[in-house]
Design a protein around this motif. Structure first.
Motif, mmCIF file in Angstrom:
data_model
loop_
_atom_site.group_PDB
_atom_site.id
_atom_site.type_symbol
_atom_site.label_atom_id
_atom_site.label_comp_id
_atom_site.label_asym_id
_atom_site.label_seq_id
_atom_site.Cartn_x
_atom_site.Cartn_y
_atom_site.Cartn_z
ATOM 1 N N PRO A 11 101.795 53.131 25.045
ATOM 2 C CA PRO A 11 100.498 53.634 24.087
ATOM 3 C C PRO A 11 99.456 52.884 23.764
ATOM 4 C CG PRO A 11 102.594 52.543 22.876
ATOM 5 C CD PRO A 11 102.904 52.521 24.417
ATOM 6 N N THR B 262 99.565 68.800 23.843
ATOM 7 C CA THR B 262 100.517 67.792 24.298
ATOM 8 C C THR B 262 100.838 67.428 25.650
ATOM 9 O OG1 THR B 262 102.375 69.119 23.895
ATOM 10 C CG2 THR B 262 101.871 68.000 22.117
ATOM 11 N N PRO C 110 100.159 58.601 17.245
ATOM 12 C CA PRO C 110 100.901 59.592 18.188
ATOM 13 C C PRO C 110 99.869 60.632 18.587
ATOM 14 C CG PRO C 110 102.211 59.275 16.340
ATOM 15 C CD PRO C 110 100.975 58.463 15.770
ATOM 16 N N GLU D 276 97.756 60.682 21.823
ATOM 17 C CA GLU D 276 98.296 61.312 23.098
ATOM 18 C C GLU D 276 97.779 62.583 23.526
ATOM 19 O OE1 GLU D 276 100.207 59.614 25.509
ATOM 20 O OE2 GLU D 276 100.105 57.802 24.479
#
Length: 259
Positions: A27, A167, A5, A8
């Motif tokens: 991804p 993010t 994760p 990102e």
């Protein structure tokens, strides 16, 4: 496929997707190195990733080859480490923008394990204000925005710039737009933004009180200063991994091939 994760963060995965011609939010098959690290073995590789067997590591340079994590002693085979260069290399960014002006100050920032104390920030801000003037802006790392240091900078009399949260997909693009707006960057340490500044054609000055952070393991102060500050201009292309930049098809096969 093994997806991290954290790949990102900073909008880096989105930049690679766009460059590779990936229109969907697929991804990345592996873990990205997000920022420059003085550790010769590569800050991208961490214990949590080592637990995932077969994970790929996409680094800026070949520095992570043969890495052995200190706690687990798990070797990273060369076929799991793929140098691709820094994410900024994959942006369509003009190298010589027009209408640059002023000075942008970028201090050493807090990290997950070390928070820079408020007294250190005050000392640094007062130094910048005295030597570079009240028109100087300060680019504040997202961790130190969370620490509330943006208000401290404003109270001392300097301007504030931020790139948003990690993010947000336009984080790096916003960062580049800020860096391109100034004639000079002043930093009290060698860090990711310094290499980006040089790549964008901005003049980099190393000045200001140092923060109380030790050099990386294996370096004393003299060696660290000589290698990364004294030879900064020489090292830029190497540290950014310019020679490892991939073509769109190569990147697509490396990062988005799930076979």
């Amino acid at each position: 496929m093994i997806h991290c994760p954290t790949s990102e963060f900073y909008g880096h995965a989105e930049i690679f997707r766009q460059y590779a011609g990936i229109n969907k939010k697929i991804p990345i098959n592996g873990r990205l190195q997000h920022g420059w690290s003085p550790y010769k073995l590569g800050g991208v590789i961490a214990g949590d990733s080592l637990d995932k067997q077969g994970i790929k590591f996409f680094t800026w340079t070949e520095m992570a080859y043969g890495y052995n994590h200190e706690s687990t002693k798990v070797p990273i085979e060369q076929n799991r480490v793929f140098p691709v260069g820094a994410p900024i290399l994959y942006l369509n960014t003009p190298r010589i923008p027009q209408n640059r002006f002023g000075v942008l100050a970028i201090p050493s920032h807090s990290i997950a394990t070390t928070k820079i104390q408020i007294g250190v920030w005050e000392e640094w801000c007062k130094y910048i204000l005295y030597y570079y003037g009240a028109k100087t802006d300060v680019l504040i790392h997202w961790r130190d925005v969370e620490n509330g240091y943006d208000k401290l900078v404003q109270d001392i009399g300097l301007g504030v710039k931020t790139c948003g949260r990690i993010t947000e997909y336009d984080f790096l693009k916003r960062n580049v737009a800020i860096l391109q707006s100034y004639n000079y960057i002043v930093s009290n340490c060698v860090q990711t933004s310094c290499f980006y500044d040089d790549y964008l054609g901005t003049k980099v000055i190393f000045d200001g009180p140092p923060t109380p952070k030790d050099p990386p393991a294996g370096y004393d102060d003299v060696v660290f200063e000589k290698e990364y500050v004294g030879n900064f201009k020489i090292n830029c292309a190497e540290e950014l991994g310019l020679k490892f930049k991939r073509s769109p098809d190569e990147l697509k096969n490396l990062m988005f091939n799930y076979a």
